[in-house]
Write an enzyme that holds these catalytic residues in place. Structure first.
Site, mmCIF file in Angstrom:
data_model
loop_
_atom_site.group_PDB
_atom_site.id
_atom_site.type_symbol
_atom_site.label_atom_id
_atom_site.label_comp_id
_atom_site.label_asym_id
_atom_site.label_seq_id
_atom_site.Cartn_x
_atom_site.Cartn_y
_atom_site.Cartn_z
ATOM 1 N N TYR A 3 46.656 -83.166 -45.047
ATOM 2 C CA TYR A 3 47.211 -82.755 -43.830
ATOM 3 C C TYR A 3 46.940 -83.888 -42.773
ATOM 4 C CZ TYR A 3 42.222 -82.816 -42.946
ATOM 5 O OH TYR A 3 40.697 -82.957 -42.745
ATOM 6 N N PHE A 14 43.408 -85.982 -34.536
ATOM 7 C CA PHE A 14 42.201 -85.784 -34.577
ATOM 8 C C PHE A 14 41.540 -85.913 -36.146
ATOM 9 C CE2 PHE A 14 44.066 -81.600 -34.300
ATOM 10 C CZ PHE A 14 43.579 -80.818 -35.523
ATOM 11 N N ASP A 15 42.530 -85.770 -37.062
ATOM 12 C CA ASP A 15 41.840 -85.735 -38.325
ATOM 13 C C ASP A 15 43.108 -85.787 -39.384
ATOM 14 O OD1 ASP A 15 40.128 -85.766 -40.405
ATOM 15 O OD2 ASP A 15 40.048 -83.627 -40.597
ATOM 16 N N ILE A 34 40.139 -72.619 -40.860
ATOM 17 C CA ILE A 34 40.492 -71.894 -39.695
ATOM 18 C C ILE A 34 41.273 -70.833 -40.058
ATOM 19 C CG2 ILE A 34 39.940 -73.689 -38.008
ATOM 20 C CD1 ILE A 34 42.891 -74.350 -38.078
ATOM 21 N N TYR A 60 40.047 -73.205 -33.131
ATOM 22 C CA TYR A 60 38.441 -73.156 -32.886
ATOM 23 C C TYR A 60 38.043 -72.474 -31.514
ATOM 24 C CZ TYR A 60 38.392 -76.628 -36.599
ATOM 25 O OH TYR A 60 38.522 -77.103 -38.063
ATOM 26 N N PHE A 76 49.619 -78.850 -37.227
ATOM 27 C CA PHE A 76 49.049 -79.427 -38.797
ATOM 28 C C PHE A 76 50.301 -79.767 -39.395
ATOM 29 C CE2 PHE A 76 45.052 -77.470 -37.669
ATOM 30 C CZ PHE A 76 44.288 -78.398 -37.893
#
Length: 94
Positions: A3, A14-15, A34, A60, A76
């Protein structure tokens, strides 16, 4: 699952599992990820890619997480690399 996660607001990443060259392993539907993933990744097949846009209440929420600000819409790009115990189908035969 590979991902890449970005913030919808500004597109900042962010990731990403790709950066670590290591897919994320988890049990879908068990609350290990999540809610947006538990709901949005259902019925994927190995090798399939899917883009998810996740509203804060399925991400979140108002608490945020690390580099993710509170109340963020998350995007994502996902790729299901495999499911434990399931062989990847040869798409050429389909």
């Amino acid at each position: 699952m590979h991902y890449r996660g970005t913030l919808e607001a500004d597109g900042s990443e962010f990731d990403a599992s790709y950066n670590r060259n290591q897919p994320l392993s988890f049990h879908l539907g068990k609350g290990q990820v999540i809610k947006g993933w538990d709901q949005g990744l259902v019925d994927m097949c190995p090798g399939e890619k899917r883009k998810l846009t996740i509203q804060p209440e399925l991400g979140y929420g108002s608490r945020g997480m690390g580099p993710i600000p509170a109340n963020s819409v998350l995007v994502f790009e996902t790729e299901l690399v495999g499911i434990a115990g399931v062989e990847k189908e040869d798409r050429a035969e389909l």
